[in-house]
Design an enzyme around this catalytic site. Structure first.
Site, mmCIF file in Angstrom:
data_model
loop_
_atom_site.group_PDB
_atom_site.id
_atom_site.type_symbol
_atom_site.label_atom_id
_atom_site.label_comp_id
_atom_site.label_asym_id
_atom_site.label_seq_id
_atom_site.Cartn_x
_atom_site.Cartn_y
_atom_site.Cartn_z
ATOM 1 C CB CYS A 49 -103.704 17.198 -36.186
ATOM 2 S SG CYS A 49 -103.029 15.581 -35.749
ATOM 3 C CB CYS A 53 -103.321 15.293 -28.342
ATOM 4 S SG CYS A 53 -102.659 14.002 -29.440
ATOM 5 C CB CYS A 56 -103.042 19.329 -29.454
ATOM 6 S SG CYS A 56 -102.089 19.885 -30.883
ATOM 7 C CB CYS A 93 -87.104 21.092 -33.131
ATOM 8 S SG CYS A 93 -88.357 19.833 -32.874
ATOM 9 C CB CYS A 124 -84.930 17.965 -33.565
ATOM 10 S SG CYS A 124 -86.193 17.132 -32.575
ATOM 11 C CB CYS A 184 -86.153 14.879 -28.454
ATOM 12 S SG CYS A 184 -86.885 16.290 -27.600
ATOM 13 N NE ARG A 256 -85.136 21.239 -25.569
ATOM 14 C CZ ARG A 256 -85.243 20.258 -26.468
ATOM 15 N NH1 ARG A 256 -86.425 19.893 -26.900
ATOM 16 N NH2 ARG A 256 -84.170 19.648 -26.927
HETATM 17 N N1 SAM Z 1 -98.043 15.750 -34.143
HETATM 18 C C1 SAM Z 1 -96.826 15.350 -33.571
HETATM 19 C C2 SAM Z 1 -97.001 14.594 -32.281
HETATM 20 O O1 SAM Z 1 -98.076 14.652 -31.697
HETATM 21 O O2 SAM Z 1 -96.037 13.946 -31.865
HETATM 22 C C3 SAM Z 1 -95.836 16.480 -33.375
HETATM 23 C C4 SAM Z 1 -96.279 17.804 -32.766
HETATM 24 S S1 SAM Z 1 -97.001 17.733 -31.131
HETATM 25 C C5 SAM Z 1 -97.717 19.329 -31.065
HETATM 26 C C6 SAM Z 1 -95.576 17.716 -30.065
HETATM 27 C C7 SAM Z 1 -95.760 17.815 -28.570
HETATM 28 O O3 SAM Z 1 -96.036 19.150 -28.187
HETATM 29 C C8 SAM Z 1 -96.864 17.033 -27.908
HETATM 30 O O4 SAM Z 1 -96.543 15.663 -27.731
HETATM 31 C C9 SAM Z 1 -96.977 17.729 -26.571
HETATM 32 O O5 SAM Z 1 -96.129 17.133 -25.616
HETATM 33 C C10 SAM Z 1 -96.514 19.167 -26.871
HETATM 34 N N2 SAM Z 1 -97.647 20.103 -26.740
HETATM 35 C C11 SAM Z 1 -98.624 20.289 -27.648
HETATM 36 N N3 SAM Z 1 -99.528 21.171 -27.200
HETATM 37 C C12 SAM Z 1 -99.116 21.560 -25.965
HETATM 38 C C13 SAM Z 1 -99.664 22.439 -24.976
HETATM 39 N N4 SAM Z 1 -100.804 23.075 -25.164
HETATM 40 N N5 SAM Z 1 -98.972 22.612 -23.833
HETATM 41 C C14 SAM Z 1 -97.805 21.957 -23.629
HETATM 42 N N6 SAM Z 1 -97.262 21.101 -24.519
HETATM 43 C C15 SAM Z 1 -97.907 20.898 -25.676
HETATM 44 C C1 DTB Z 2 -92.204 19.444 -26.974
HETATM 45 O O1 DTB Z 2 -92.072 18.645 -26.042
HETATM 46 N N1 DTB Z 2 -92.719 20.646 -26.849
HETATM 47 C C2 DTB Z 2 -92.760 21.338 -28.126
HETATM 48 C C3 DTB Z 2 -92.036 20.329 -29.072
HETATM 49 N N2 DTB Z 2 -91.825 19.201 -28.222
HETATM 50 C C4 DTB Z 2 -92.606 19.989 -30.363
HETATM 51 C C5 DTB Z 2 -94.091 21.804 -28.527
HETATM 52 C C6 DTB Z 2 -94.782 22.695 -27.495
HETATM 53 C C7 DTB Z 2 -96.063 23.175 -28.062
HETATM 54 C C8 DTB Z 2 -96.743 24.159 -27.170
HETATM 55 C C9 DTB Z 2 -98.063 24.599 -27.699
HETATM 56 C C10 DTB Z 2 -98.031 25.230 -29.057
HETATM 57 O O2 DTB Z 2 -97.200 26.141 -29.330
HETATM 58 O O3 DTB Z 2 -98.891 24.863 -29.874
HETATM 59 FE FE1 SF4 Z 3 -102.051 16.039 -33.750
HETATM 60 FE FE2 SF4 Z 3 -101.602 17.803 -31.802
HETATM 61 FE FE3 SF4 Z 3 -101.893 15.221 -31.204
HETATM 62 FE FE4 SF4 Z 3 -99.670 16.023 -32.514
HETATM 63 S S1 SF4 Z 3 -100.286 16.606 -30.440
HETATM 64 S S2 SF4 Z 3 -100.948 14.233 -32.993
HETATM 65 S S3 SF4 Z 3 -100.544 17.711 -33.755
HETATM 66 S S4 SF4 Z 3 -103.471 16.577 -32.096
#
Ligand code: SAM
Ligand code: DTB
Ligand code: SF4
Length: 323
Positions: A49, A53, A56, A93, A124, A184, A256
């Site tokens: 990506c 963030c 992530c 989802c 979703c 959501c 959730r």
């Molecule tokens: N790329 C899209 C976005 O950023 O909206 C969709 C996927 S993104 C991984 C969805 C959500 O997962 C993020 O907004 C964050 O709240 C959650 N998330 C990602 N990594 C995480 C982590 N290490 N611990 C907890 N929540 C996480």
């Molecule tokens: C949300 O709030 N939590 C989910 C979903 N929306 C997409 C993602 C959690 C990701 C946790 C870290 C991972 O598995 O990469």
């Molecule tokens: Fe990309 Fe992860 Fe940020 Fe979603 S949360 S925009 S997958 S870096």
């Protein structure tokens, strides 16, 4: 009831028993306190990506163990959705590691949405920021919910993400809502934010009009190679307080208990349900990290007398009991 950030901070400061009592009272007014909604996640496009963030595993800017995967094939998605439904999930989802979808991505994703919808599951998607017209296209395919998180307070946000702004996120939520898609929207606790930030974050959710139908409260999963990997763990009681405050301020939303359950003992999860959480991610993976398996969750539900929401979920539980 209006809730500004200062009033929400006052809720956080209540004696724990008083806070839980208030959360329980609100919860019981609006929901069956023993029913939990089950959503299963699948990562339809993983890693690589462009965004940064800080939490992530899928940012191309972070050196993590995640291997990038292109967009999943339709039949693989349908197989995963069928399996989720058979285990009792009512919502499926689909998550993609994009800043946002390109117009050419929308047709294959729409096909996935139509196919999952045809299984009689709620759909979703979480695909990042939406451009003009994209939400309408997703709505037309039958998308029930769009997941897009505010993640934290507007004040703390710049410590976590630099490649897109808080307002971009609010704009995407507005686009999804305007297209008739349910929201959501939640965030991540334990990223180094203060209690005031947590209160301001919940105030932002409550200010969405109407507030999101689903509110995922994630506990940061510490991922090696990400900027937040060494963040000190949030006090678990403060996490439970956050769930309770979200329940009080967002009385009709499903709250959730999201990422982080794999690291939580049963008694901490039990406290979160007591505080008003009534939805979980269900299935052995989140996007790139592990989640408790359905056997572990079934055993936990059995211990707590919780029942999964929805007829398919109840049938799956009966089948598991008699097997
Ligand atoms: N790329 C899209 C976005 O950023 O909206 C969709 C996927 S993104 C991984 C969805 C959500 O997962 C993020 O907004 C964050 O709240 C959650 N998330 C990602 N990594 C995480 C982590 N290490 N611990 C907890 N929540 C996480
Ligand atoms: C949300 O709030 N939590 C989910 C979903 N929306 C997409 C993602 C959690 C990701 C946790 C870290 C991972 O598995 O990469
Ligand atoms: Fe990309 Fe992860 Fe940020 Fe979603 S949360 S925009 S997958 S870096």
């Amino acid at each position: 009831m209006t809730h500004d950030a200062a009033a929400i901070e006052t809720l956080f400061a209540l004696p724990f028993s008083d806070l839980i009592y208030r959360a329980q009272t609100v919860h019981r007014r609006h929901f069956d306190p023993n029913a939990v909604q089950l959503s299963t996640l699948v990562s339809i496009k993983t890693g690589g990506c462009s965004e940064d963030c800080g939490y992530c595993s899928q940012s191309a800017r972070h050196h993590t163990a995640v291997e990038s995967q292109p967009l999943m094939k339709l039949d693989e998605v349908v197989t995963a959705a069928r399996a989720a439904k058979a285990r009792g999930a009512t919502r499926f989802c689909m998550g993609a590691a994009w800043r946002g979808p390109k117009d050419k991505d929308l047709e294959p994703v729409s096909e996935m949405i139509r196919a999952v919808k045809a299984l009689d599951m709620e759909t979703c998607a979480t695909l990042g920021l939406l451009g003009d017209g994209q939400a309408e296209q997703l709505a037309e395919a039958g998308l029930d919910y769009y997941n897009h998180n505010l993640d934290t307070s507007p004040q703390y946000y710049a410590n976590v993400v630099h490649t897109h702004g808080y307002q971009d996120r609010l704009d995407t939520l507005r686009q999804a809502r305007a297209a008739g898609i349910k929201l959501c929207c939640g965030g991540i606790m334990g990223m180094g934010e203060s209690r005031r930030d947590r209160a301001q974050f919940i105030a932002e959710l409550a200010a969405l009009d109407p507030p999101p139908e689903s509110v995922p409260i994630n506990l940061l999963v510490h991922i090696p190679g990400t900027p937040l990997s060494d963040q000190p763990a949030l006090d678990p009681i403060e996490f439970v307080r956050t769930i309770a405050v979200a329940r009080i301020v967002l009385p009709t939303s499903y709250v959730r208990l999201s990422a982080g359950r794999q690291q939580m003992p049963d008694h901490l999860q039990a406290l979160c349900f007591l505080a008003g959480a009534n939805s979980i991610f269900y299935g052995e993976r989140l996007l790139t990290t592990p989640n408790p398996g359905s056997d572990a969750d079934r055993a936990l539900f059995e211990k707590l007398g919780l029942k999964p929401l929805g007829p398919a979920a109840e049938a799956a539980q009966r089948a598991a009991k008699t097997a």
